[in-house]
Design a protein around this motif. Structure first.
Motif, mmCIF file in Angstrom:
data_model
loop_
_atom_site.group_PDB
_atom_site.id
_atom_site.type_symbol
_atom_site.label_atom_id
_atom_site.label_comp_id
_atom_site.label_asym_id
_atom_site.label_seq_id
_atom_site.Cartn_x
_atom_site.Cartn_y
_atom_site.Cartn_z
ATOM 1 N N SER A 41 3.108 4.272 -1.597
ATOM 2 C CA SER A 41 3.236 4.996 -2.864
ATOM 3 C C SER A 41 4.645 5.514 -3.089
ATOM 4 C CB SER A 41 2.232 6.157 -2.916
ATOM 5 O OG SER A 41 2.395 7.009 -1.802
ATOM 6 N N THR B 51 0.818 -1.220 0.000
ATOM 7 C CA THR B 51 0.000 0.000 0.000
ATOM 8 C C THR B 51 0.850 1.267 0.000
ATOM 9 O OG1 THR B 51 -0.118 -0.165 2.418
ATOM 10 C CG2 THR B 51 -1.933 -1.119 1.173
ATOM 11 N N GLU C 95 -1.433 5.208 -4.709
ATOM 12 C CA GLU C 95 -1.927 4.223 -3.741
ATOM 13 C C GLU C 95 -2.843 3.205 -4.414
ATOM 14 O OE1 GLU C 95 -1.612 8.178 -1.417
ATOM 15 O OE2 GLU C 95 -2.051 7.503 -3.453
ATOM 16 N N THR D 133 -8.527 2.206 0.886
ATOM 17 C CA THR D 133 -7.847 3.160 0.006
ATOM 18 C C THR D 133 -8.857 3.956 -0.814
ATOM 19 O OG1 THR D 133 -5.919 1.708 -0.138
ATOM 20 C CG2 THR D 133 -6.157 3.384 -1.855
#
Length: 712
Positions: free
Chosen positions: A243, A241, A408, A331
């Motif tokens: 970025s 998860t 993400e 998310t």
């Protein structure tokens, strides 16, 4: 300049330490070298800082120190009246085994070869490899079996070395990303109403306050947070998860900080799981986790084969699919992209996951999943398989169609693609060096492909890539020889040494082999074993570990014993492992019934643990798919798998179990083995030859006298 800086640390630090000790005779109160590392400086003690004494350029004008005496030897450090003894007068006891180990490790670093050392409890092996490592002028990775041993090295041993030997030493601890807080997730969660109940809200507020103070972001600092915290799984910094550099919190990121400290470090402390995860990534050309290094020390090296097998294999589970759907939901909501259509896609992944994994048989256990069995499973369940893969594919497609594509969400989509690829591999590949199997464990179903033999992988990826790899553990030899572990790991060329024990086992420990025990497969065995356990517990007044090779045997014997003794009985599985261990240590006369996870890495010095009872020789279950595949591979090679694999593996496991009892030079206790095969079968001699020289008896009365003397 790494080598030059290291020489400054080690040579100057050691030489000046010797001079200071000789002049001042300062003392540090401590019981042993291991104890000393945890103690603070004595009040009033002064230790000059080498960094203020000369600029580096003045010391290393030509790349070699010009103002220093010759490099101190390991005997100067560990020998009688050496540096360690001088800085801990009255608190350090010279140990010949520790000196021999340090000299051998130092030789491996200086002459660039591999080494393998068996060093029992009490040797002081952490200092035995750390001092040569920091003196080597090389960036060294120390790989341990557990996170707790990582913490011990970093919080106790390293500060001691920095204080007395190497004030400029830079050390980094590296752990898996799930151990660290993700600042971006925390900030996002603070802005969203996604917390569940007052307990979670309170925990989140504590984490927010802690985040302002912590330097590492390591969840090990959060003592109030349960091991199975669902909140933490939504806040951790897992790669799935993350970025990366696009994250607004990249610079203050705790994982970024960990990697930066590692790049600047002279010594990097990891655990075996992270080390082999890194080695597997390098094999697949996916980059790396660890910075460049030139040498490795494996502590608790007997666990290397099992951990390497996990990371050079493949595995999926229903949990991974469910976590993907959960993380996708979270998310999407945090990014305000949770359209009804996308949220239906994540719900569909959940539904298809349940429908597919429910097709596996309901019985708990681990089972082979051969090519024919996988093909038959797919033939019967093709629709459920295709539906699961299709739900992932449709989610990925819909993510790709979005106008907004935050990093993400792209990572979630890539994760879905990788999971789909793993699913396909585990059902449709047929690699010869892999054994395919599945396991049902409570609510979990796991599918895996494990290397049958990791020796070729480790030979090529580890031992031929690095010129210095040091392996050490208390349990590496079988009947005094290293052939088994070297063969299993692919270690062809190495200097080896089994150090003499530091403990007087004939005086401190008694091995009790009860007479008249039926064979462990005899229906009469459980009743007789229960009788022996009751008698032993009465003799030792509790204070015992009862260790079993399976949960079913543990539970059966626990039920047979629990109403017959007055001592507090603890049963593995009723509380977390750490809680059970603390209860055992703090409950007079306690008895712990446990299985594999208590056979190693558990330290209970003193009288609280005076008896270790093992129900049977710890042979691996022959029907286990990985064991069966390794046995079959040896048979195909025309070799004897029982003598070359099953017996040696059981010997090392038994040595680990028995190693729980004697932890210091003042410990005293009884080891009991309730398996008559050690006396009846020819291979029993190999077990006895591999164990320390315990005093042996078949008499319970002699056990009573031995324990009685220990109380006086």
């Amino acid at each position: 300049m790494l080598s030059l800086r290291f020489r400054k640390l080690s040579f100057k630090g050691l030489v000046r330490l010797a001079k200071r000790a000789a002049k001042t005779g300062y003392a540090q109160e401590s019981g042993t070298a291991e104890d000393a590392v945890a103690l603070p400086e004595r009040e009033g003690a002064s230790f000059p800082d080498d960094r203020a004494e000369a600029p580096e350029s003045a010391v290393f004008e030509t790349g070699e120190p010009t103002d220093l005496p010759p490099r101190p030897s390991m005997r100067d450090v560990f020998g009688p009246r050496g540096f360690l003894e001088r800085c801990m007068i009255g608190g350090y006891e010279h140990r010949s085994g520790q000196l021999e180990m340090a000299e051998m490790v130092d030789d491996a670093f200086q002459k660039h070869h591999h080494a393998i050392l068996e060093a029992g409890t009490g040797t002081g092996k952490t200092l035995g490899y750390l001092v040569p490592a920091i003196s080597s002028g090389r960036r060294v990775v120390i790989s341990t079996a557990t996170k707790s041993l990582q913490e011990q090295l970093y919080q106790k041993d390293i500060p001691f070395l920095q204080k007395h030997f190497a004030p400029n030493l830079k050390v980094a601890v590296m752990k898996g990303r799930s151990n660290f807080l993700c600042i971006a997730k925390m900030n996002q969660m603070a802005d969203q109403a996604v917390l569940k109940g007052m307990d979670e809200l309170d925990a989140f507020q504590q984490i927010k306050q802690w985040a302002k103070l912590t330097e590492t972001g390591d969840r090990a600092e959060l003592t109030f947070l349960p091991d199975d915290s669902d909140l933490w799984t939504r806040l951790d910094a897992r790669r799935d998860t993350c970025s990366g550099q696009k994250c607004p919190s990249f610079n203050p990121c705790f994982v970024t900080g960990m990697h930066q400290r590692a790049k600047d470090a002279d010594l990097i402390i990891v655990n075996h799981h992270l080390f082999f995860a890194d080695l597997a990534l390098k094999q697949d050309d996916f980059g790396s986790i660890l910075p460049e290094y030139s040498a490795v020390v494996f502590d608790e090296a007997h666990e290397m084969e099992d951990v390497a097998s996990d990371y050079f294999g493949r595995q999926i589970s229903n949990f991974r699919f469910e976590e993907l759907a959960r993380d996708a939901d979270q998310t999407l909501r945090l990014l305000h992209l949770g359209t009804p259509s996308l949220l239906r896609r994540t719900q569909r992944i959940r539904e298809r996951t349940r429908a597919f994994f429910e097709r596996f048989p309901p019985r708990d256990g681990r089972y082979p999943f051969s090519r024919n069995e996988r093909e038959a499973f797919l033939e019967q369940n093709r629709e459920a398989y295709d539906d699961l893969a299709g739900s992932l594919k449709k989610f990925e497609t819909e993510c790709a169609a979005l106008t907004q594509k935050p990093e993400e969400l792209l990572r979630i989509a890539r994760r879905s693609f990788e999971l789909r690829q793993e699913l396909s591999f585990l059902f449709e590949s047929h690699e010869r060096n892999l054994v395919y199997w599945y396991e049902r464990r409570n609510k979990g179903v796991f599918l895996a492909a494990t290397p049958i033999d990791v020796s070729q992988i480790l030979r090529g990826r580890l031992f031929e890539q690095f010129d210095t790899v040091v392996l050490t553990s208390a349990t590496l030899t079988v009947a005094g020889r290293f052939e088994f572990i070297r063969h299993r790991l692919g270690l062809d060329h190495a200097k080896e040494c089994a150090l003499p024990p530091e403990f007087d086992y004939e005086r401190q420990a008694m091995l009790y082999l009860p007479p008249g025990m039926p064979d462990v497969r005899n229906p009469a065995y459980p009743a007789k074993a229960a009788d022996e356990i009751v008698n032993l517990l009465e003799t030792s007044q509790g204070r015992a570990f009862c260790l079993f090779t399976s949960y079913s045997q543990m539970n059966e014997l626990f039920e047979r014993v629990r109403t017959r003794v007055p001592f507090p009985l603890l049963l593995q599985g009723t509380s977390p492992r750490s809680v059970l261990l603390e209860r055992f240590k703090n409950t007079p006369g306690a008895v712990l019934f446990a299985t594999a996870s208590f056979w190693q890495g558990v330290d209970v010095p003193g009288e609280q643990l005076s008896c270790v009872i093992v129900d049977r020789l710890p042979f691996a279950v022959p029907s286990d798919p990985v064991v069966a595949a390794r046995v079959a591979a040896l048979q195909e090679d025309g070799r004897n798998p029982f003598a070359e694999f099953q017996v040696p593996q059981a010997v090392l496991a038994l040595k680990q179990g028995f190693g729980r009892l004697i932890r210091t030079k003042t410990d005293r206790g009884v080891l009991a083995l309730l398996d008559s095969r050690i006396s009846r079968m020819a291979y029993g001699k190999i077990f006895l030859e591999s164990l320390p020289k315990y005093r042996m008896t078949n008499s319970l009365a002699e056990v009573s006298r031995f324990l009685g003397k220990g109380k006086n």
